[in-house]
Write a protein that holds these residues in place. Structure first.
Motif, PDB file in Angstrom:
ATOM      1  N   VAL A   1     -64.934 -49.546  40.111  1.00 60.27           N
ATOM      2  CA  VAL A   1     -64.497 -49.953  38.906  1.00 60.27           C
ATOM      3  C   VAL A   1     -65.090 -51.467  38.286  1.00 60.27           C
ATOM      4  O   VAL A   1     -64.961 -52.074  39.362  1.00 60.27           O
ATOM      5  CB  VAL A   1     -62.928 -49.983  38.462  1.00 60.27           C
ATOM      6  CG1 VAL A   1     -62.582 -50.582  37.340  1.00 60.27           C
ATOM      7  CG2 VAL A   1     -62.415 -48.517  38.743  1.00 60.27           C
ATOM      8  N   ARG A   2     -65.798 -51.858  37.436  1.00 54.61           N
ATOM      9  CA  ARG A   2     -66.242 -52.961  37.128  1.00 54.61           C
ATOM     10  C   ARG A   2     -65.039 -53.781  36.708  1.00 54.61           C
ATOM     11  O   ARG A   2     -63.955 -53.345  35.935  1.00 54.61           O
ATOM     12  CB  ARG A   2     -67.088 -52.965  36.038  1.00 54.61           C
ATOM     13  CG  ARG A   2     -68.427 -52.245  36.338  1.00 54.61           C
ATOM     14  CD  ARG A   2     -69.332 -52.200  34.971  1.00 54.61           C
ATOM     15  NE  ARG A   2     -68.668 -51.485  34.024  1.00 54.61           N
ATOM     16  CZ  ARG A   2     -69.368 -51.196  32.675  1.00 54.61           C
ATOM     17  NH1 ARG A   2     -70.497 -51.777  32.633  1.00 54.61           N
ATOM     18  NH2 ARG A   2     -68.743 -50.534  31.903  1.00 54.61           N
ATOM     19  N   GLN A   3     -64.735 -55.019  37.217  1.00 53.96           N
ATOM     20  CA  GLN A   3     -63.649 -55.814  36.969  1.00 53.96           C
ATOM     21  C   GLN A   3     -63.460 -56.296  35.556  1.00 53.96           C
ATOM     22  O   GLN A   3     -64.570 -56.784  35.204  1.00 53.96           O
ATOM     23  CB  GLN A   3     -63.642 -57.241  38.114  1.00 53.96           C
ATOM     24  CG  GLN A   3     -62.600 -58.075  37.630  1.00 53.96           C
ATOM     25  CD  GLN A   3     -62.711 -59.478  38.493  1.00 53.96           C
ATOM     26  OE1 GLN A   3     -63.717 -59.569  39.158  1.00 53.96           O
ATOM     27  NE2 GLN A   3     -61.790 -60.201  38.587  1.00 53.96           N
ATOM     28  N   PRO A   4     -62.349 -56.078  34.966  1.00 53.94           N
ATOM     29  CA  PRO A   4     -62.100 -56.601  33.605  1.00 53.94           C
ATOM     30  C   PRO A   4     -62.011 -58.060  33.633  1.00 53.94           C
ATOM     31  O   PRO A   4     -61.634 -58.681  34.263  1.00 53.94           O
ATOM     32  CB  PRO A   4     -60.949 -55.867  33.083  1.00 53.94           C
ATOM     33  CG  PRO A   4     -59.973 -55.953  34.325  1.00 53.94           C
ATOM     34  CD  PRO A   4     -61.156 -55.668  35.587  1.00 53.94           C
ATOM     35  N   HIS A   5     -62.624 -58.567  32.441  1.00 56.01           N
ATOM     36  CA  HIS A   5     -62.650 -60.178  32.177  1.00 56.01           C
ATOM     37  C   HIS A   5     -61.994 -60.675  30.888  1.00 56.01           C
ATOM     38  O   HIS A   5     -61.890 -61.840  30.574  1.00 56.01           O
ATOM     39  CB  HIS A   5     -64.309 -60.258  32.350  1.00 56.01           C
ATOM     40  CG  HIS A   5     -64.910 -60.184  33.102  1.00 56.01           C
ATOM     41  ND1 HIS A   5     -64.810 -60.695  34.305  1.00 56.01           N
ATOM     42  CD2 HIS A   5     -65.957 -59.349  33.570  1.00 56.01           C
ATOM     43  CE1 HIS A   5     -65.794 -60.239  35.419  1.00 56.01           C
ATOM     44  NE2 HIS A   5     -66.545 -59.484  34.675  1.00 56.01           N
ATOM     45  N   HIS A   6     -61.246 -59.546  30.295  1.00 58.96           N
ATOM     46  CA  HIS A   6     -60.509 -59.985  28.798  1.00 58.96           C
ATOM     47  C   HIS A   6     -59.206 -59.194  29.037  1.00 58.96           C
ATOM     48  O   HIS A   6     -58.628 -59.371  27.951  1.00 58.96           O
ATOM     49  CB  HIS A   6     -61.262 -59.541  28.040  1.00 58.96           C
ATOM     50  CG  HIS A   6     -62.693 -59.867  27.874  1.00 58.96           C
ATOM     51  ND1 HIS A   6     -62.940 -61.197  27.265  1.00 58.96           N
ATOM     52  CD2 HIS A   6     -63.742 -59.376  27.660  1.00 58.96           C
ATOM     53  CE1 HIS A   6     -64.197 -61.402  27.376  1.00 58.96           C
ATOM     54  NE2 HIS A   6     -64.877 -60.023  27.728  1.00 58.96           N
ATOM     55  N   ALA A   7     -58.797 -58.892  30.257  1.00 58.58           N
ATOM     56  CA  ALA A   7     -57.259 -58.281  30.576  1.00 58.58           C
ATOM     57  C   ALA A   7     -55.993 -59.240  30.580  1.00 58.58           C
ATOM     58  O   ALA A   7     -55.204 -59.102  30.228  1.00 58.58           O
ATOM     59  CB  ALA A   7     -57.385 -57.319  31.534  1.00 58.58           C
ATOM     60  N   ALA A   8     -56.465 -60.579  30.944  1.00 64.52           N
ATOM     61  CA  ALA A   8     -55.565 -61.599  31.133  1.00 64.52           C
ATOM     62  C   ALA A   8     -54.251 -60.940  32.087  1.00 64.52           C
ATOM     63  O   ALA A   8     -54.680 -60.533  33.097  1.00 64.52           O
ATOM     64  CB  ALA A   8     -55.020 -62.203  29.921  1.00 64.52           C
ATOM     65  N   GLY A   9     -53.133 -61.036  31.488  1.00 63.60           N
ATOM     66  CA  GLY A   9     -51.846 -60.696  32.136  1.00 63.60           C
ATOM     67  C   GLY A   9     -51.838 -59.112  32.375  1.00 63.60           C
ATOM     68  O   GLY A   9     -51.197 -58.736  33.299  1.00 63.60           O
TER      69      GLY A   9
ATOM     70  N   MET B   1     -60.812 -65.028  36.708  1.00 66.97           N
ATOM     71  CA  MET B   1     -62.313 -65.293  36.909  1.00 66.97           C
ATOM     72  C   MET B   1     -62.909 -65.272  35.548  1.00 66.97           C
ATOM     73  O   MET B   1     -62.827 -64.304  34.825  1.00 66.97           O
ATOM     74  CB  MET B   1     -62.806 -64.451  37.877  1.00 66.97           C
ATOM     75  CG  MET B   1     -62.535 -64.710  39.166  1.00 66.97           C
ATOM     76  SD  MET B   1     -63.472 -63.728  40.632  1.00 66.97           S
ATOM     77  CE  MET B   1     -65.035 -63.921  39.938  1.00 66.97           C
ATOM     78  N   PRO B   2     -63.589 -66.239  35.095  1.00 70.02           N
ATOM     79  CA  PRO B   2     -64.502 -66.065  33.877  1.00 70.02           C
ATOM     80  C   PRO B   2     -65.461 -64.889  34.054  1.00 70.02           C
ATOM     81  O   PRO B   2     -65.991 -64.827  35.190  1.00 70.02           O
ATOM     82  CB  PRO B   2     -65.292 -67.464  33.852  1.00 70.02           C
ATOM     83  CG  PRO B   2     -65.348 -67.954  35.264  1.00 70.02           C
ATOM     84  CD  PRO B   2     -64.051 -67.381  35.970  1.00 70.02           C
ATOM     85  N   ALA B   3     -65.589 -64.244  32.806  1.00 74.56           N
ATOM     86  CA  ALA B   3     -66.619 -63.265  32.827  1.00 74.56           C
ATOM     87  C   ALA B   3     -68.212 -63.797  32.844  1.00 74.56           C
ATOM     88  O   ALA B   3     -68.405 -64.631  32.162  1.00 74.56           O
ATOM     89  CB  ALA B   3     -66.501 -62.308  31.662  1.00 74.56           C
ATOM     90  N   PRO B   4     -68.986 -63.076  33.721  1.00 72.44           N
ATOM     91  CA  PRO B   4     -70.406 -63.427  33.527  1.00 72.44           C
ATOM     92  C   PRO B   4     -70.887 -63.014  32.329  1.00 72.44           C
ATOM     93  O   PRO B   4     -70.698 -61.945  31.835  1.00 72.44           O
ATOM     94  CB  PRO B   4     -71.016 -62.394  34.696  1.00 72.44           C
ATOM     95  CG  PRO B   4     -69.960 -62.052  35.600  1.00 72.44           C
ATOM     96  CD  PRO B   4     -68.688 -62.212  34.658  1.00 72.44           C
ATOM     97  N   GLY B   5     -71.791 -64.014  31.722  1.00 72.33           N
ATOM     98  CA  GLY B   5     -72.336 -63.841  30.626  1.00 72.33           C
ATOM     99  C   GLY B   5     -71.267 -64.018  29.501  1.00 72.33           C
ATOM    100  O   GLY B   5     -71.325 -62.892  28.482  1.00 72.33           O
ATOM    101  N   ALA B   6     -70.173 -64.583  29.603  1.00 72.00           N
ATOM    102  CA  ALA B   6     -69.090 -64.644  28.492  1.00 72.00           C
ATOM    103  C   ALA B   6     -69.369 -64.946  27.186  1.00 72.00           C
ATOM    104  O   ALA B   6     -68.721 -64.803  26.316  1.00 72.00           O
ATOM    105  CB  ALA B   6     -67.803 -65.241  29.026  1.00 72.00           C
ATOM    106  N   ASN B   7     -70.478 -65.564  26.875  1.00 77.84           N
ATOM    107  CA  ASN B   7     -70.972 -66.080  25.556  1.00 77.84           C
ATOM    108  C   ASN B   7     -71.805 -65.014  25.190  1.00 77.84           C
ATOM    109  O   ASN B   7     -72.387 -65.234  23.851  1.00 77.84           O
ATOM    110  CB  ASN B   7     -71.850 -67.279  25.808  1.00 77.84           C
ATOM    111  CG  ASN B   7     -70.999 -68.502  26.290  1.00 77.84           C
ATOM    112  OD1 ASN B   7     -70.043 -68.592  26.130  1.00 77.84           O
ATOM    113  ND2 ASN B   7     -71.817 -69.532  27.111  1.00 77.84           N
TER     114      ASN B   7
END
Length: 519
Positions: free
Chosen positions: A233-241, A295-301
């Motif tokens: 599974v790819r780690q989510p980057h916008h799931a927060a809590g 962790m911040p998402a790679p390519g978050a922009n």
């Protein structure tokens, strides 16, 4: 195929098509006996073989029995099952709503608070279904309906399985949508409540991230199944809590996942800001550590709602308390390695047997050179939505969304054609059907009150910074006539004609406006 105004089973009058899928068509209909609006699911006649037709009838009756067991405010109710022209018809509660799939397609991704609010309701319905012995088997965004007030309901138990019912799925076929299947289902195991939880976790993941955990390669479902079977599974980057909750739902070991009741409690705690229950952390997969959750998402922009620039999470060695699921997860990894090895062997054989050797690709000019931005499938879906949102009021801007070859036609004719349309509504959200093709359903509201529903196939350029439409193909069209005035209005008009001379009818300002619009 049925059409608008057809009478089904001698009782249900079809009014409008709500959606179409591989298994059939869903209509908005009116129950003429009870005078209520219902949703009518009409199965497609995919095979005229009497044996298969009988299986379809049995499956529909089984679905009716299954749905009758489930009474929950967050599950769509099933009223009746009928047979019309030898084909099963399911009569369901009509719910003016949008599917979660449509909302994700429009907005890209949702906030963790919104996902927790919707997810808690669906989890409660799923918990009731599992308690009744029902395994849904196809939990996905398209099967979650959301009303304007935020009420969420789980629907379409069409391929569900209840304990005690005879399994009717044909040997060698699986039921469910590949992008949301659990790894054990991709490996051929029987569906269980735990596999429903994994599909539900994938659904929440898609709502938070904009795409499912393993992507959505609809053009190559077998390749997608191989990826799912590996369980990476790819780690989510916008799931927060919600990251630990997702991790506990997407654990590769079914025995380690949360059950539907625990998911309900965890999501409800998230909506109130309360601490997550301790069982969430105990069931979480290795990547759901506090460090990885922030962790911040790679390519978050990059573009919202895509994971195309994200990299697979490198899993460290699991701690001692997580060794229980390691052997199970290792089997998935071994299966993935075996599939990859088989693919390499097939590729080598095909290359050695080819008539000419493959041409080597040139090496990149520089390791530090900036690559040209490549358009992705999500870009084409977004472009299709933006195009029809401009119509009909901003037809001039929509004209600029066409490729030069399309703009070689008469611009005046194009603008005049859209001036005759009062409103454009996207009733079937865009979906990718190829590398640069998009399927979409639009409803054109005419000035006389009638409507035209069309399914269209749009093709886009791939060599421009912004997708431009190179062709529009009409796949299906149906006309919906203007609604007839109520019987009371007809009676009033007939009485008006019977009035003696000299009687003056005082019409309001609104009546004159309606007459002008009709003209």
């Amino acid at each position: 195929m049925s059409e608008v105004d057809d009478l089904i089973a001698g009782r249900y009058r079809l009014r409008a098509m709500l959606g179409r899928g591989a298994m059939g068509v869903v209509w908005q209909a009116v129950d003429q006996r009870l005078h209520r609006t219902v949703a009518l699911k009409q199965l497609s006649q995919l095979n005229v073989d009497p044996q298969h037709a009988e299986q379809a009838r049995q499956r529909a009756m089984r679905e009716g029995r299954i749905a009758a067991r489930l009474h929950h405010p967050n599950a769509v109710a099933v009223h009746d099952v009928e047979i019309d022209n030898g084909l099963p018809v399911l009569i369901m509660e009509y719910l003016p709503s949008r599917s979660l799939a449509d909302i994700i397609a429009e907005y890209g991704r949702l906030s963790p608070d919104d996902v927790a609010h919707v997810g808690a309701q669906v989890a409660s319905a799923l918990s009731a279904a599992h308690a009744a012995g029902i395994v849904h088997r196809d939990v996905k965004p398209a099967n979650i309906l959301i009303t304007d007030d935020g009420t969420a309901k789980l629907t379409d138990f069409g391929i569900s399985h209840a304990a005690g019912d005879v399994a009717l799925t044909q040997t060698g076929m699986f039921a469910g949508t590949p992008a949301y299947l659990a790894p054990e289902i991709a490996l051929g195991h029987r569906p269980t409540p735990a596999s429903d939880i994994y599909s539900f976790g994938s659904t929440l993941y898609a709502a938070l991230e904009g795409s499912p955990p393993f992507g959505d390669d609809a053009a190559n479902p077998l390749a997608l199944l191989h990826v799912i079977a590996a369980g990476q599974v790819r780690q989510p980057h916008h799931a927060a809590g919600l990251t630990p909750v997702l991790a506990a739902m997407l654990n590769a070991d079914p025995a380690q996942r949360l059950d539907a009741g625990q998911v309900t409690d965890a999501l409800r705690a998230s909506t109130t800001g309360a601490p997550l229950p301790p069982f969430v952390e105990a069931a979480a997969a290795p990547w759901a550590t506090p460090e990885s959750a922030t962790m911040p998402a790679p390519g978050a922009n990059g573009p919202a709602g895509t994971l195309l620039d994200a990299h697979p999470m490198q899993h460290p060695g699991p701690p001692v308390q997580q060794q229980v699921g390691t052997n199970y997860r290792a089997r998935y990894l071994a299966a993935g390695v075996a599939v990859a090895a088989l693919a390499v062997i097939v590729l080598l054989v095909s290359l050695l047997s080819a008539e000419s050797p493959p041409v080597a690709q040139p090496a990149p000019e520089s390791e530090t050179s900036t690559p040209t931005q490549t358009l992705q499938p999500a870009d084409f879906k977004r472009a299709a939505l933006e195009y029809y949102r401009l119509l009909p009021g901003q037809a001039e801007q929509a004209w600029q969304r066409l490729a030069p070859a399309m703009r070689s036609s008469d611009r005046g004719e194009y603008l005049a054609r859209w001036q005759s349309i009062r409103q454009v509504v996207v009733f079937s959200q865009p979906r990718n059907t190829g590398s640069n093709n998009v399927h979409i359903g639009v409803e054109l509201h005419q000035s006389n009150g009638s409507r035209v529903r069309e399914f269209r196939q749009l093709e886009f350029t791939t060599d421009t910074p912004r997708p431009l439409i190179t062709s529009v193909a009409l796949l299906h069209r149906e006309r919906i006539p203007a609604p007839e005035p109520p019987e009371d209005d007809k009676d009033d008009k007939s009485k008006e004609k019977e009035k003696p001379e000299g009687w003056e009818a005082h019409k309001g300002k609104g009546d004159g406006k309606e007459k002008g619009e009709d003209d």
